[in-house]
Design an enzyme around this catalytic site. Structure first.
Site: not given
Ligand code: NAD
Ligand code: GLY
Length: 368
Positions: A126, A148, A190, A232, A242, A246, A250, A253, A257, A270
């Site tokens: 956990r 993330k 990026e 960042k 987010e 935040r 993106n 993105h 994506h 990417h």
């Protein structure tokens, strides 16, 4: 080995705050980092089969220096292996290493390793602590910071994951020396993104220093890496989960994506998909009347200066749009787009129609 000038930034998250150390030879501070975290039990060094043979033993020696037993384990490299099956395998390795709840995992590699190992660390017992040692530009300027973690599902990217912040990020620019040029260029997408969303001066720096940065002049690379981590880190400190700002990260993105998924995560790296996504997003912003053509051309010029794509003539446009609908940024069927309104500033738009998104993608097919 001599450590160069190390700069440290704090990601401010109260009790879960952590440092990002940036410089050359920075890896040498790993024993002190492990000691400061009170690590006594075995440490897993989880990497991939490209990075582990180059840097695994060196990192293991530094772990031993802290009086702890290292256990190196490696996944196959590449986005295609960013899957649930790999979480199962890493957790098997953690058990073999004799790790317990007080253990620390080291993620040594690019963004794929960081995301997969981070999610394995979030899930094992956990949640155990982990340290990011990013070895690509993408990982050094983006994925190692902010907590993330995720793996892909065949229907959508990064759709299985958790927020799990690292305990420290150690960025050693020397590791970039072995990075293939195509990976270097992809990562710089990026950095360009950080300039467009938050810092016009960073964008101008990227325009002015392309040759030196592409030649891996580490003195010139230090500033954009550090500035990206500052940008960042500040955004994550303000909006860890987010709910607002935040999402600025993106930029490019939503389209990117979709492009990655529609090309089966194999045609573009990417960062290359994000470059295409940023060009589509800037085109969309122009169509929405938010920026002029000069903005689109300027951003395109910078993307191209780094040898990154702004066109995909054979794009399966319906597949890209379909993949965009599965993106986790979709809320109640509405796609969210991050679009610039001036250099260094972006806004969120949730009123973009499918036809407008399609037109922006068509621009990539014609490369206008
Ligand atoms: P990657 O991890 O696949 O690394 C690229 C390639 O370079 C791999 O083959 C790797 O083995 C190799 N490599 C890595 N470091 C090397 C080195 N120093 N020398 C030689 N070879 C090296 O790709 P990436 O671009 O680093 O990361 C992309 C991933 O990051 C994507 O899955 C993306 O979704 C994720 N990402 C996550 C976040 C986040 O916030 N968590 C942010 C951005 C990107
Ligand atoms: N890469 C986007 C984020 O970390 O939020």
């Amino acid at each position: 080995m001599q450590t160069g000038n190390i700069q440290s930034i704090t990601v401010d998250l109260g009790k879960r705050s952590y440092p990002i150390h940036i410089g050359t030879g920075t890896i040498e501070i790993l024993p002190d980092t492990l000691r400061s975290l009170g690590v006594k039990c075995a440490v897993a060094i989880a990497s991939d089969d490209n990075v582990a043979p180059i840097y695994g033993e060196r990192v293991a020696a530094l772990v031993r220096e802290a009086g702890v037993v290292p256990h190196i384990c490696a996944m196959p490299g590449g986005e295609a292996h960013k899957r649930m099956a790999q979480i199962d395998r890493f957790i098997g390795e953690f058990l073999k290493a004799g790790m317990d709840r007080t253990s620390v995992v080291i993620a040594l590699g690019g963004g794929v390793v960081g995301d997969v190992v981070g999610y394995a660390a979030a899930s094992f017992m956990r949640g155990v602590r982990f340290i990011q040692i990013p070895t690509t530009i993408v990982a050094q300027v983006d994925s190692s910071v902010g907590g993330k973690t995720a793996v892909n599902h065949e229907l959508a990217k990064n759709i299985i994951g958790a927020f799990h912040q690292p305990s420290a990020v150690i960025i050693d620019l020397d590791f970039l020396k072995s990075l293939p040029d195509r990976e270097l260029r992809a990562g710089l997408a990026e950095v360009i993104k950080h300039g467009v969303i938050a810092d016009a001066a960073l964008f101008a720096y990227m325009e002015e220093n392309a040759d030196a940065i592409l030649a891996k002049d580490l003195d010139k690379i230090e500033f954009p890496v550090r500035r990206s981590c500052e940008i960042k880190g500040a955004i994550v400190s303000e909006d860890e989960h987010e709910h607002g700002v935040r999402a600025n990260l993106n930029y490019g993105h939503t389209f990117g994506h979709g492009i990655e998924a529609a090309s089966n995560y194999s045609q573009f790296l990417h960062g290359e998909a994000i470059a295409l996504g940023m060009h589509a997003a800037a085109t969309l912003a122009r169509d929405l009347g938010m920026v002029d053509q000069a903005f689109v051309d300027r951003q395109r010029g910078c993307i191209e200066a780094y040898g990154l794509p702004v066109a995909w003539p054979q794009m399966p446009i319906d597949r890209v749009l379909e993949a965009m609908r599965h993106d986790k940024k979709v809320r109640a069927g509405t796609m969210k787009f991050i679009v610039p309104d001036l250099m260094g500033h972006v806004v969120h738009r949730t009123d973009v129609t499918v036809d407008q998104a399609r037109t922006a993608l068509e621009a990539l097919m014609g490369s206008v």
